[in-house]
Motif scaffolding. Structure first.
Motif, short mmCIF file in Angstrom:
data_model
loop_
_atom_site.label_atom_id
_atom_site.label_comp_id
_atom_site.label_asym_id
_atom_site.label_seq_id
_atom_site.Cartn_x
_atom_site.Cartn_y
_atom_site.Cartn_z
N LEU A 4 -23.00 75.39 95.29
CA LEU A 4 -24.47 75.53 94.86
C LEU A 4 -25.67 75.06 95.62
O LEU A 4 -25.37 73.86 94.90
N LEU A 5 -26.52 75.53 96.25
CA LEU A 5 -26.80 74.60 97.32
C LEU A 5 -28.40 75.11 96.85
O LEU A 5 -28.92 76.25 96.84
N LEU A 6 -29.23 73.56 95.90
CA LEU A 6 -30.36 74.09 95.80
C LEU A 6 -32.00 73.54 95.91
O LEU A 6 -31.55 72.26 96.52
N ASP A 7 -33.26 74.24 95.69
CA ASP A 7 -34.05 73.59 96.88
C ASP A 7 -34.43 72.87 95.64
O ASP A 7 -34.02 73.03 94.45
N VAL A 94 -23.96 75.65 85.68
CA VAL A 94 -22.50 75.44 86.35
C VAL A 94 -22.06 74.37 87.91
O VAL A 94 -20.37 74.93 87.62
N ARG A 95 -22.30 73.14 87.33
CA ARG A 95 -21.70 72.15 87.97
C ARG A 95 -20.43 72.00 86.77
O ARG A 95 -19.42 71.59 87.56
N SER A 96 -19.91 72.50 85.72
CA SER A 96 -18.50 72.37 84.54
C SER A 96 -17.99 72.81 85.59
O SER A 96 -16.79 72.62 85.14
N HIS A 97 -17.85 73.98 86.74
CA HIS A 97 -17.05 74.77 87.60
C HIS A 97 -17.20 74.58 89.08
O HIS A 97 -16.19 75.15 90.04
N HIS A 98 -17.99 73.77 89.54
CA HIS A 98 -18.70 74.27 91.36
C HIS A 98 -19.39 73.27 91.34
O HIS A 98 -19.98 72.41 90.69
N LEU A 189 -27.68 83.22 89.18
CA LEU A 189 -26.11 83.06 89.04
C LEU A 189 -25.78 83.33 88.37
O LEU A 189 -24.53 83.64 88.86
N ALA A 190 -26.18 84.45 87.61
CA ALA A 190 -25.07 84.89 86.72
C ALA A 190 -24.27 86.41 87.37
O ALA A 190 -23.51 87.10 87.44
N ASP A 191 -25.45 86.25 88.63
CA ASP A 191 -24.83 88.09 89.71
C ASP A 191 -24.13 87.22 90.26
O ASP A 191 -22.79 88.17 90.72
N ARG A 192 -23.42 86.43 90.73
CA ARG A 192 -22.92 85.58 91.21
C ARG A 192 -21.42 85.17 90.51
O ARG A 192 -20.34 84.35 91.10
N GLY A 193 -21.22 84.86 89.89
CA GLY A 193 -20.46 84.31 88.38
C GLY A 193 -20.22 83.10 88.48
O GLY A 193 -19.13 82.44 87.89
N LEU A 194 -21.03 82.86 88.41
CA LEU A 194 -21.25 81.15 88.40
C LEU A 194 -21.89 80.38 87.16
O LEU A 194 -21.48 79.28 87.05
N LEU A 195 -22.41 81.42 86.52
CA LEU A 195 -21.98 80.81 85.21
C LEU A 195 -21.24 81.31 84.86
O LEU A 195 -21.27 80.73 82.74
N ASP A 196 -20.38 81.43 84.49
CA ASP A 196 -18.91 82.02 83.85
C ASP A 196 -18.01 80.74 83.43
O ASP A 196 -18.04 79.73 84.74
N GLY A 197 -17.44 81.85 82.29
CA GLY A 197 -16.50 80.28 82.38
C GLY A 197 -16.67 79.21 80.92
O GLY A 197 -17.51 79.05 80.49
#
Length: 197
Positions: A4-7, A94-98, A189-197
Motif C-alpha cells: 500500500l503506497l500512500l500520499d 493494513v500494516r498488520s498484514h501488508h 482499502l476494503a474493496d481490495r481486501g486490505l482491511l481483512d484479517g
C-alpha cells in the motif's frame, strides 16, 4: 503481499487553513500558497533544500509586505500539520498484514516532519520526490519509487487525494485510486481486501 503506497498530505496529514495566518500578518488570502507553490518546483525534486525554498519564499513576500512580516508569516506557515487519526487507524490495520509506504511530493524537510508527527514509526518505507529527483504525477517518479521500494507495479496499490497523481500511477500499471477523504480511502482499502484479517 501487497504494497500500500500512500500520499501523505491530504490523506494521512492535514493542515489548517492558511487564511488565519494571512489574516494575522495582513496578507491577502491565498498569497502564501500561491507564492510558495510557484517557487516549489526545484525544492520538490531536490535541486534546492527546504531551507533555501523557504528563504526564497520570504524574500519574494518581503518585496511587497516587508521583511519582518514576510519572515514571521513564513515561520507561522511552516507548521508541521497534524495526523488524520482515522486514516492512521486504517494504515495500522493494513500494516498488520501488508507493507505500507509513503510517497510524497515533498522537500528535504519531510523526514523531520515525519519524526515530529510520529509517522516515521507507522510506515515501513518513505519515498520523497526530493530524494528521487522526480515528482508525481510523472511516470518517471512512479518508476523511481517502485525501484526504491523494490516492488512491481502489479503488486502495488497507490492512494492519493489528487486525481491527477492517481492517474499517473495507473499510467505505469499501478492500481492508482483517487481518495479525496477518509471515507474514500476506507472504501478503496476494503474493496481490495486490505482491511481483512
Amino acid at each position: 503481499m501487497t504494497l500500500l503506497l500512500l500520499d501523505l498530505d491530504g490523506v494521512l496529514r492535514r493542515f489548517g487553513p492558511d487564511t488565519a495566518i494571512e489574516d494575522r500578518f495582513g496578507l491577502p488570502h491565498g498569497t502564501l500558497a500561491s507564492v510558495a507553490f510557484s517557487l516549489a518546483g526545484p525544492a520538490l525534486v531536490g535541486e534546492v533544500t527546504d531551507e533555501e525554498w523557504r528563504t526564497a519564499l520570504g524574500a519574494r513576500l518581503s518585496d511587497e509586505f516587508g521583511p519582518d512580516r514576510a519572515k514571521n508569516a513564513v515561520t507561522a506557515w511552516s507548521r508541521v500539520g497534524e495526523v488524520v487519526p482515522e486514516a492512521l487507524a486504517l494504515v495500522r490495520k493494513v500494516r498488520s498484514h501488508h507493507r505500507v509506504a509513503l510517497f510524497s511530493n515533498a522537500t528535504t524537510r519531510l523526514p523531520e516532519d515525519l519524526r515530529r508527527l510520529g509517522l516515521d514509526r507507522e510506515v515501513d518505507d518513505v519515498v520523497t520526490s526530493a530524494l528521487i529527483g522526480a515528482a508525481k504525477p510523472t511516470p518517471e517518479a512512479f518508476r523511481r519509487a517502485l525501484g526504491q521500494l523494490r516492488v512491481s507495479a502489479d503488486e502495488t496499490v497507490f492512494c492519493d487525494d489528487n486525481a491527477e497523481n492517481a492517474a499517473g500511477a495507473v499510467a505505469v500499471g499501478i492500481d492508482g485510486v483517487h481518495v479525496p477523504d477518509v471515507a474514500a480511502l476506507r472504501a478503496a482499502l476494503a474493496d481490495r481486501g486490505l482491511l481483512d484479517g
